[in-house]
Scaffold this active site. Structure first.
Site, PDB file in Angstrom:
ATOM      1  N   SER A   1       0.828  -1.195  -0.058  1.00  0.00           N
ATOM      2  CA  SER A   1       0.070   0.018  -0.019  1.00  0.00           C
ATOM      3  C   SER A   1       0.849   1.165  -0.038  1.00  0.00           C
ATOM      4  CB  SER A   1      -1.009   0.016   1.113  1.00  0.00           C
ATOM      5  OG  SER A   1      -1.433   1.220   1.644  1.00  0.00           O
TER       6      SER A   1
ATOM      7  N   TYR B   1       0.291  -0.004  10.627  1.00  0.00           N
ATOM      8  CA  TYR B   1      -0.052  -0.290   9.257  1.00  0.00           C
ATOM      9  C   TYR B   1       1.198  -0.033   8.202  1.00  0.00           C
ATOM     10  CZ  TYR B   1      -2.788  -0.527   4.792  1.00  0.00           C
ATOM     11  OH  TYR B   1      -3.278  -0.726   3.652  1.00  0.00           O
TER      12      TYR B   1
END
Length: 323
Positions: A165, A191
């Protein structure tokens, strides 16, 4: 960037457009987290091209419904379900044991957790890096013999696709405390660390298995509204500019799930990537270096660093007990 690999597809191409004209009859694909979001669209596109698709997920009812939906338009064997909980190393080992060395052509590590409160996996790992990286690491290593068998059977490279990502820009790997055992937890940092790990895993896997017929690349799918946002309040998404406060409309530039699945499909079937690996892909092309002027695209150098990839491989072996 010289010799950058691109395709005829772009930011808003769909998974169906990317796979159009490809015949995947006789090929087997396993897609983690394929019961919802971009995972189901990845599985659907592969099944419509004739592949035997395995949905590896932890919720049987949801996965069964997804398989039934996919099979309405599938050509060939369609989709089926295998139980897999990536937050349990035992569950991963059980799937790998059931699979054995049955040939596997595509392993798409799609499942993920984003910005959740601090929690831990069954094995005591921080949930985001534990599920997104360590779980997928163990799965990939245990299924490597099956991917090698797939390459031998087909006469072409098998492929591993690791979903990263743009969130990787938020953090590299904290080597001293990757599982937040002593340092304060910050969900977006966690994350970012996990998504950096997903990219480094592709680098490390490709280095070790390309000469055995298996390539690996990392993918950034783009901004898509899916169940991945389950841990985010509406107010947080408004504050981040993802949705309009008054209308609830999604910000321009976000993709549909089918568009979000397109780069995963390109990584899986694109002829430009035959025998090629260790890359970070986005918008159906090799990503360019990240810049502050274009903060939502591009790749940070640490996410492709070969020394960090080796260091993460050794750490992951130690934590998971894998090869």
């Amino acid at each position: 960037m010289s010799n950058r690999i691109t395709s005829s597809f772009g930011t808003f191409s769909t998974a169906r457009e990317v796979v159009a004209g490809r015949d995947l009859t006789g090929r087997t694909a396993l897609v983690t987290g394929a019961a919802t979001g971009i995972g189901i669209e990845t599985a659907r596109a592969l099944a419509e091209a004739g592949a035997d698709v395995v949905i590896a997920a932890r919720k049987p009812d949801l996965a069964a419904a997804a398989a039934a939906d996919i099979n309405r338009t599938a050509r060939g064997p369609g989709a089926r379900f295998e139980m897999l909980d990536l937050s349990s190393l035992a569950s991963i080992r059980a799937l790998a044991a059931r699979w054995g060395e049955t040939p596997l052509d595509l392993l798409i590590n799609n499942a993920g957790v984003m910005a959740c409160p601090l929690s831990r996996t069954e094995d005591g790992l921080e949930m985001q890096i534990g599920t997104n990286h360590f779980g997928h690491f163990l799965l990939g290593v245990l299924l490597a013999p099956a991917l090698e068998a797939g390459a031998r059977a087909s006469g072409s490279f098998s492929r591993l696709v690791s979903l990263s990502s743009i969130g990787h820009r938020r953090s590299g790997i904290n080597w001293d405390d990757p599982n937040y055992l002593t340092r304060p937890y910050e969900k977006w940092e966690g994350y970012g660390q996990a998504k950096t790990a997903n990219s480094l895993f592709a680098v490390g896997f490709h280095k070790r298995f390309a000469n055995r017929g298996v390539t690996a690349n990392a993918v950034m799918p783009g901004g898509i509204m899916t169940p991945l946002q389950r841990h985010m309040a509406r107010e947080e998404m408004v504050a981040m500019g993802w949705i309009d406060a008054e209308t609830g409309a999604i910000r321009q530039g976000f993709k549909t799930p089918e568009q979000g699945a397109s780069t995963s499909i390109w990584a899986a079937v694109g002829p430009e990537l035959e025998g090629v690996g260790g890359l970070y892909l986005e918008n159906c092309a090799q990503a360019e270096p990240w810049t502050a002027e274009a903060p939502y695209v591009g790749v940070m150098p640490y996410a492709l660093d070969p020394e960090d990839a080796d260091r993460l491989w050794d750490l992951s072996r130690e934590i998971t007990g894998a090869w």
